[in-house]
Design an enzyme around this catalytic site. Sequence first.
Site, mmCIF file in Angstrom:
data_model
loop_
_atom_site.group_PDB
_atom_site.id
_atom_site.type_symbol
_atom_site.label_atom_id
_atom_site.label_comp_id
_atom_site.label_asym_id
_atom_site.label_seq_id
_atom_site.Cartn_x
_atom_site.Cartn_y
_atom_site.Cartn_z
ATOM 1 N N GLU A 1 0.848 -1.184 0.000
ATOM 2 C CA GLU A 1 0.000 0.000 0.000
ATOM 3 C C GLU A 1 0.895 1.250 0.000
ATOM 4 O O GLU A 1 1.965 1.269 0.596
ATOM 5 C CB GLU A 1 -0.852 -0.040 1.266
ATOM 6 C CG GLU A 1 -1.705 1.178 1.542
ATOM 7 C CD GLU A 1 -2.383 1.092 2.912
ATOM 8 O OE1 GLU A 1 -3.460 1.691 3.071
ATOM 9 O OE2 GLU A 1 -1.840 0.422 3.825
ATOM 10 N N ASN B 1 -7.264 5.636 -1.868
ATOM 11 C CA ASN B 1 -6.141 4.760 -1.576
ATOM 12 C C ASN B 1 -6.308 3.559 -2.505
ATOM 13 O O ASN B 1 -7.208 2.738 -2.307
ATOM 14 C CB ASN B 1 -6.180 4.346 -0.105
ATOM 15 C CG ASN B 1 -4.948 3.596 0.336
ATOM 16 O OD1 ASN B 1 -4.211 3.052 -0.476
ATOM 17 N ND2 ASN B 1 -4.721 3.548 1.644
ATOM 18 N N LYS C 1 -9.472 1.188 -1.992
ATOM 19 C CA LYS C 1 -9.684 0.707 -0.626
ATOM 20 C C LYS C 1 -11.054 1.132 -0.093
ATOM 21 O O LYS C 1 -11.419 2.313 -0.142
ATOM 22 C CB LYS C 1 -8.578 1.246 0.269
ATOM 23 C CG LYS C 1 -8.585 0.715 1.694
ATOM 24 C CD LYS C 1 -7.355 1.250 2.425
ATOM 25 C CE LYS C 1 -7.267 0.752 3.851
ATOM 26 N NZ LYS C 1 -6.042 1.268 4.521
ATOM 27 N N GLU D 1 -7.099 8.398 7.327
ATOM 28 C CA GLU D 1 -7.496 8.052 5.959
ATOM 29 C C GLU D 1 -8.889 8.574 5.615
ATOM 30 O O GLU D 1 -9.170 8.900 4.457
ATOM 31 C CB GLU D 1 -7.427 6.539 5.749
ATOM 32 C CG GLU D 1 -6.017 6.018 5.609
ATOM 33 C CD GLU D 1 -5.992 4.566 5.208
ATOM 34 O OE1 GLU D 1 -6.360 4.264 4.059
ATOM 35 O OE2 GLU D 1 -5.599 3.735 6.054
ATOM 36 N N CYS E 1 -4.759 -3.384 2.899
ATOM 37 C CA CYS E 1 -4.559 -3.187 4.340
ATOM 38 C C CYS E 1 -5.793 -3.557 5.163
ATOM 39 O O CYS E 1 -6.103 -4.727 5.327
ATOM 40 C CB CYS E 1 -4.114 -1.756 4.599
ATOM 41 S SG CYS E 1 -3.354 -1.532 6.237
ATOM 42 N N ASN F 1 0.187 -1.041 5.056
ATOM 43 C CA ASN F 1 1.048 -0.272 5.955
ATOM 44 C C ASN F 1 0.353 -0.334 7.310
ATOM 45 O O ASN F 1 -0.612 0.407 7.544
ATOM 46 C CB ASN F 1 1.150 1.189 5.539
ATOM 47 C CG ASN F 1 1.993 1.449 4.297
ATOM 48 O OD1 ASN F 1 2.489 2.545 4.105
ATOM 49 N ND2 ASN F 1 2.141 0.462 3.436
#
Length: 342
Positions: A47, A113, A131, A151, A205, A230
């Site tokens: 990621e 993302n 994501k 995020e 993730c 991550n």
Amino acid sequence: MARILRVAAAQLGPNHLDTPREDILDRIIKLLQAAFQKGAQLVVFPETALTTFFPRYRLEDVPQSDQYFEDGSTLLTSARTRPIFDEAARLGLDVCLGFAEKSTEGGQRRQHNSCVYYSARRGDILAKYRKIHLPGTLQPFEDADAINQLEKLWFSPGDLGFTAFRAPGLIPNTTKLSVGGDGVNNNGNARDDSRGDPIMGMMICNDRRWAESWRCYGLQGAEVILCGYNTTAWAPDLCGKVEMQQTYEESEEESMFQHRLVMTANSYMNSCFSISAAKSGVEDGKYGLIRGSMIVSPDGYVLAEAKTKGDEVIFAELDLDDCLPGKSMVSLLSQAMTDYSP
């Protein structure tokens, strides 16, 4: 004939806010070359592989934030990303690469993302995933020393769903899948999806922690799940009262346990291989990320796992037929449930 696929996870050590893009590209290309030397056909990167994990910062702390985003429509041509795909094409490697995506849709700037799947056989990007499960908080903590996960502030939730796809050219002599109304392939054989090109699924993730991510792919027959991540080793403000009493080492160990748990258990429950690739080590002098890049079998066994917190390639040879026993059982159970009427 067995359907053998040779794969690698390319773990990256830390990137920092001030790490030049040229240095990151150079490391990624060296990892591609190392994977090629091991015999890989497919390489999975983490990621946000091209940057530090900047969504831990407040917007005002990253005034030049646009430099951390890529236009998803120009990855193959932009000087900022093209060297990766040029080298993948030269080596004949498929690549799954995570990055921060900017786009303009309906006249509005959007940020996701994201990750893409590049097919060397096609010489093009075959699939993209955004994501869906964005973790953390929308607002930073008041404590200036807190480790944030923002995020939700930086990105919109993914809007492309969990869509499986076939990756061409990786396995010779796969059965052609175009069929007529009689269910017969164009080579005269009965259709058999288990002999076709490998069926892939991508997630990023936090997606790996949710059953629906895996089940959506499992119901589409996915054989290999690709997951870059991550994952923080230490974020007590995010994790609650118990975790705030842990040491850094205890928190890191727990994060590693949970990562291994979701990768092995969900690979087993969905009878698929999985490849997870970490960005690891300490970024920007403060923010620790776990290692744990691993390749897992449909039986839940770890076939290969990273040993360091730096740049490292792990490799495994997958026999996709190993997915069949579990998938056959799921198919039988699904049919039994369909046929059952109380």
